[in-house]
Design an enzyme around this catalytic site. Structure first.
Site, PDB file in Angstrom:
ATOM      1  N   CYS A 114       0.814  -1.225   0.000  1.00 59.33           N
ATOM      2  CA  CYS A 114       0.000   0.000   0.000  1.00 59.33           C
ATOM      3  C   CYS A 114       0.846   1.272   0.000  1.00 59.33           C
ATOM      4  O   CYS A 114       0.352   2.344  -0.327  1.00 59.33           O
ATOM      5  CB  CYS A 114      -0.950   0.009   1.198  1.00 59.33           C
ATOM      6  SG  CYS A 114      -2.086  -1.369   1.165  1.00 59.33           S
ATOM      7  N   HIS A 251      -3.201   7.338   1.908  1.00 60.12           N
ATOM      8  CA  HIS A 251      -3.631   6.012   1.462  1.00 60.12           C
ATOM      9  C   HIS A 251      -4.998   5.734   2.077  1.00 60.12           C
ATOM     10  O   HIS A 251      -5.241   6.022   3.250  1.00 60.12           O
ATOM     11  CB  HIS A 251      -2.619   4.966   1.916  1.00 60.12           C
ATOM     12  CG  HIS A 251      -3.115   3.572   1.756  1.00 60.12           C
ATOM     13  ND1 HIS A 251      -3.629   3.109   0.566  1.00 60.12           N
ATOM     14  CD2 HIS A 251      -3.203   2.531   2.638  1.00 60.12           C
ATOM     15  CE1 HIS A 251      -4.002   1.857   0.725  1.00 60.12           C
ATOM     16  NE2 HIS A 251      -3.760   1.484   1.963  1.00 60.12           N
ATOM     17  N   ASN A 281     -10.046  -0.038  -0.337  1.00 61.24           N
ATOM     18  CA  ASN A 281      -8.584   0.026  -0.303  1.00 61.24           C
ATOM     19  C   ASN A 281      -8.031  -0.553  -1.609  1.00 61.24           C
ATOM     20  O   ASN A 281      -8.127  -1.758  -1.837  1.00 61.24           O
ATOM     21  CB  ASN A 281      -8.083  -0.766   0.909  1.00 61.24           C
ATOM     22  CG  ASN A 281      -6.575  -0.746   1.063  1.00 61.24           C
ATOM     23  OD1 ASN A 281      -5.858  -0.347   0.156  1.00 61.24           O
ATOM     24  ND2 ASN A 281      -6.098  -1.180   2.217  1.00 61.24           N
TER      25      ASN A 281
HETATM   26  O1  UT7 Z   1      -3.770  -0.953   3.509  1.00 62.12           O
HETATM   27  C1  UT7 Z   1      -2.958  -1.606   4.427  1.00 62.12           C
HETATM   28  C2  UT7 Z   1      -3.324  -1.222   5.740  1.00 62.12           C
HETATM   29  N1  UT7 Z   1      -4.548  -1.890   6.160  1.00 62.12           N
HETATM   30  C3  UT7 Z   1      -5.244  -1.305   7.087  1.00 62.12           C
HETATM   31  O2  UT7 Z   1      -4.897  -0.210   7.443  1.00 62.12           O
HETATM   32  C4  UT7 Z   1      -6.405  -2.018   7.715  1.00 62.12           C
HETATM   33  C5  UT7 Z   1      -6.367  -1.743   9.195  1.00 62.12           C
HETATM   34  N2  UT7 Z   1      -7.414  -2.383   9.964  1.00 62.12           N
HETATM   35  C6  UT7 Z   1      -8.708  -2.020   9.892  1.00 62.12           C
HETATM   36  O3  UT7 Z   1      -9.077  -1.191   9.092  1.00 62.12           O
HETATM   37  C7  UT7 Z   1      -9.675  -2.630  10.893  1.00 62.12           C
HETATM   38  O4  UT7 Z   1      -8.953  -3.280  11.900  1.00 62.12           O
HETATM   39  C8  UT7 Z   1     -10.678  -3.619  10.247  1.00 62.12           C
HETATM   40  C9  UT7 Z   1     -11.657  -2.856   9.377  1.00 62.12           C
HETATM   41  C10 UT7 Z   1      -9.937  -4.641   9.420  1.00 62.12           C
HETATM   42  C11 UT7 Z   1     -11.468  -4.349  11.325  1.00 62.12           C
HETATM   43  O5  UT7 Z   1     -12.149  -3.418  12.149  1.00 62.12           O
HETATM   44  P1  UT7 Z   1     -12.081  -3.538  13.732  1.00 62.12           P
HETATM   45  O6  UT7 Z   1     -12.930  -2.483  14.278  1.00 62.12           O
HETATM   46  O7  UT7 Z   1     -10.624  -3.538  14.104  1.00 62.12           O
HETATM   47  O8  UT7 Z   1     -12.788  -4.932  14.003  1.00 62.12           O
HETATM   48  P2  UT7 Z   1     -12.200  -6.252  14.665  1.00 62.12           P
HETATM   49  O9  UT7 Z   1     -11.220  -6.920  13.750  1.00 62.12           O
HETATM   50  O10 UT7 Z   1     -11.752  -5.932  16.053  1.00 62.12           O
HETATM   51  O11 UT7 Z   1     -13.492  -7.137  14.735  1.00 62.12           O
HETATM   52  C12 UT7 Z   1     -14.613  -6.794  15.548  1.00 62.12           C
HETATM   53  C13 UT7 Z   1     -15.709  -7.823  15.341  1.00 62.12           C
HETATM   54  C14 UT7 Z   1     -15.207  -9.266  15.475  1.00 62.12           C
HETATM   55  O12 UT7 Z   1     -16.235 -10.019  16.051  1.00 62.12           O
HETATM   56  P3  UT7 Z   1     -16.209 -10.366  17.627  1.00 62.12           P
HETATM   57  O13 UT7 Z   1     -14.933 -11.129  17.847  1.00 62.12           O
HETATM   58  O14 UT7 Z   1     -16.216  -9.045  18.341  1.00 62.12           O
HETATM   59  O15 UT7 Z   1     -17.433 -11.188  17.815  1.00 62.12           O
HETATM   60  C15 UT7 Z   1     -15.021  -9.694  14.037  1.00 62.12           C
HETATM   61  O16 UT7 Z   1     -15.147 -11.088  13.871  1.00 62.12           O
HETATM   62  O17 UT7 Z   1     -16.214  -7.692  14.001  1.00 62.12           O
HETATM   63  C16 UT7 Z   1     -16.174  -8.983  13.373  1.00 62.12           C
HETATM   64  N3  UT7 Z   1     -15.978  -8.776  11.948  1.00 62.12           N
HETATM   65  C17 UT7 Z   1     -16.991  -8.577  11.088  1.00 62.12           C
HETATM   66  N4  UT7 Z   1     -18.317  -8.531  11.274  1.00 62.12           N
HETATM   67  C18 UT7 Z   1     -19.084  -8.307  10.199  1.00 62.12           C
HETATM   68  C19 UT7 Z   1     -14.802  -8.715  11.264  1.00 62.12           C
HETATM   69  N5  UT7 Z   1     -15.057  -8.489   9.959  1.00 62.12           N
HETATM   70  C20 UT7 Z   1     -16.410  -8.412   9.838  1.00 62.12           C
HETATM   71  C21 UT7 Z   1     -17.240  -8.179   8.730  1.00 62.12           C
HETATM   72  N6  UT7 Z   1     -18.581  -8.135   8.957  1.00 62.12           N
HETATM   73  N7  UT7 Z   1     -16.785  -7.983   7.470  1.00 62.12           N
END
Ligand code: UT7
Length: 324
Positions: A114, A251, A281
């Protein structure tokens, strides 16, 4: 006399097919509400099966050449940032070179995921400042849809395909106290974070293409910190403060990361160019896509201070500060 690089044209290409959050919710256990709330993404573009990264890049390059009013014969070098090349080799940049009808000069790929566009821009700027090239096509192009695990809801909703390009040209600075062009570039990497964001395949390690794997929350934490710190580094290097920034073109990974970075720097959200809602992204393509949009719609004006910054797999991160 100091030689500097200025941007004389920019172009973009997005595949026609729009994939909405609702469409993804039919494939994996997710919802439009979750995706929008956690990422700011509403939709993304996905390339047709017969479209490769080079096809997207060629369209963006042609658009950039037209906007600069130059032809492929006027280009000395193509630097193409991608993590999704058409083939393991040769460089996708050489496919673009052939399609543009360019038989002189050189063309190669740069891989910093990225952060790829910032790395490519830095390489191109160095070529120009050293006098090794005068006009360079710098392209960011990706088909991340090809490396996504479409059954993994934690990653497949986050990415899209696209390409953006700029034409960078050398000028001799005439002693202007506030010169135009790229004023500084800042690159970083820290390979210890490999396991947070990688593709579990490759010609040497597994002989497969593999799928993207990411520890989202860990990447999120580093992204806000690294993007804010490299932006601070760019400002300090130029004796500037956040108040001097006219446009931040970051980005586009997650709207919350962009809001968090702006908050950390006390930068007005109005100065941040956002496309993540429509493009998701697009990795190395996201900055040139956002830049092109803000130039084309007239937001970015001559002599504006524009800062581009990115963070990605590796980890890699970096920034470029330009007086437009
Ligand atoms: O370009 C390179 C750089 N990449 C990035 O910068 C990405 C950085 N990370 C992020 O943008 C975020 O961490 C994400 C968007 C990937 C995830 O968001 P988050 O607020 O950090 O969520 P999380 O991973 O802590 O997940 C929270 C909950 C989990 O469920 P439980 O364990 O709380 O029951 C996940 O399983 O959300 C769940 N979850 C989803 N639910 C519905 C994860 N993905 C999804 C989804 N739909 N697509």
């Amino acid at each position: 006399m100091t030689r500097r690089s200025i941007v004389v044209g920019c172009g973009h290409y997005l595949p026609e097919r729009v994939v909405t959050n609702e469409e993804l919710a039919k494939r994996v256990d997710t919802s439009d509400e979750w995706i929008q709330k956690r990422t700011g993404i509403c939709e993304r573009r996905i390339a047709d099966d017969n479209q490769n990264t080079s096809d997207l890049a060629i369209n963006a390059a042609q658009d950039a050449l037209a906007s600069a009013g130059v032809s492929a014969d006027d280009i000395d070098l193509i630097v193409l940032a991608t993590a999704t090349p058409d083939e393991t080799f040769p460089a996708t940049a050489t496919r673009v070179q052939a399609a543009l009808g360019m038989t002189k000069g050189a063309a190669f790929d740069v891989q910093a995921v990225c952060t790829g566009f910032i790395y490519a821009l830095n390489v191109a700027d160095n070529f120009i400042r050293l006098g090794q090239a005068n006009r360079v096509l710098v392209i960011g192009a990706e088909t991340f849809s090809r490396i996504l695990d479409w059954e993994d809801r934690t990653t497949c909703v986050l990415f899209g395909d696209g390409a953006g390009a700029i034409v960078l040209q050398g000028i001799e600075e005439s002693g202007d106290a506030e010169p135009r062009g790229i004023l500084s570039n800042h690159l970083h990497s820290d390979g210890r974070h490999h396991d947070c964001l990688y593709v579990d395949g490759g010609p040497s390690s597994t002989k497969t293409v593999g799928h993207l794997r990411m520890e989202g929350p860990e990447v999120f934490k580093h992204a806000v910190n690294n993007m804010a710190s490299v932006l601070g580094e760019a400002l300090t290097a130029n004796n500037m403060t956040a108040a001097d920034i006219d446009w931040l073109v970051p980005h586009q990974a997650n709207k919350r990361i962009l809001d968090g970075t702006a908050r950390k720097l006390r930068l007005s959200p109005d100065k941040v160019v956002i496309t993540v809602d429509r493009h998701a992204n697009t990795s190395a393509a996201s900055i040139p896509l956002a830049l092109c949009e803000a130039v084309t719609d007239g937001r970015i004006q001559e002599r504006n201070i524009v800062v581009m910054e990115a963070m990605g797999g590796g980890f890699t991160w970096g920034a470029s500060l330009i007086r437009w």
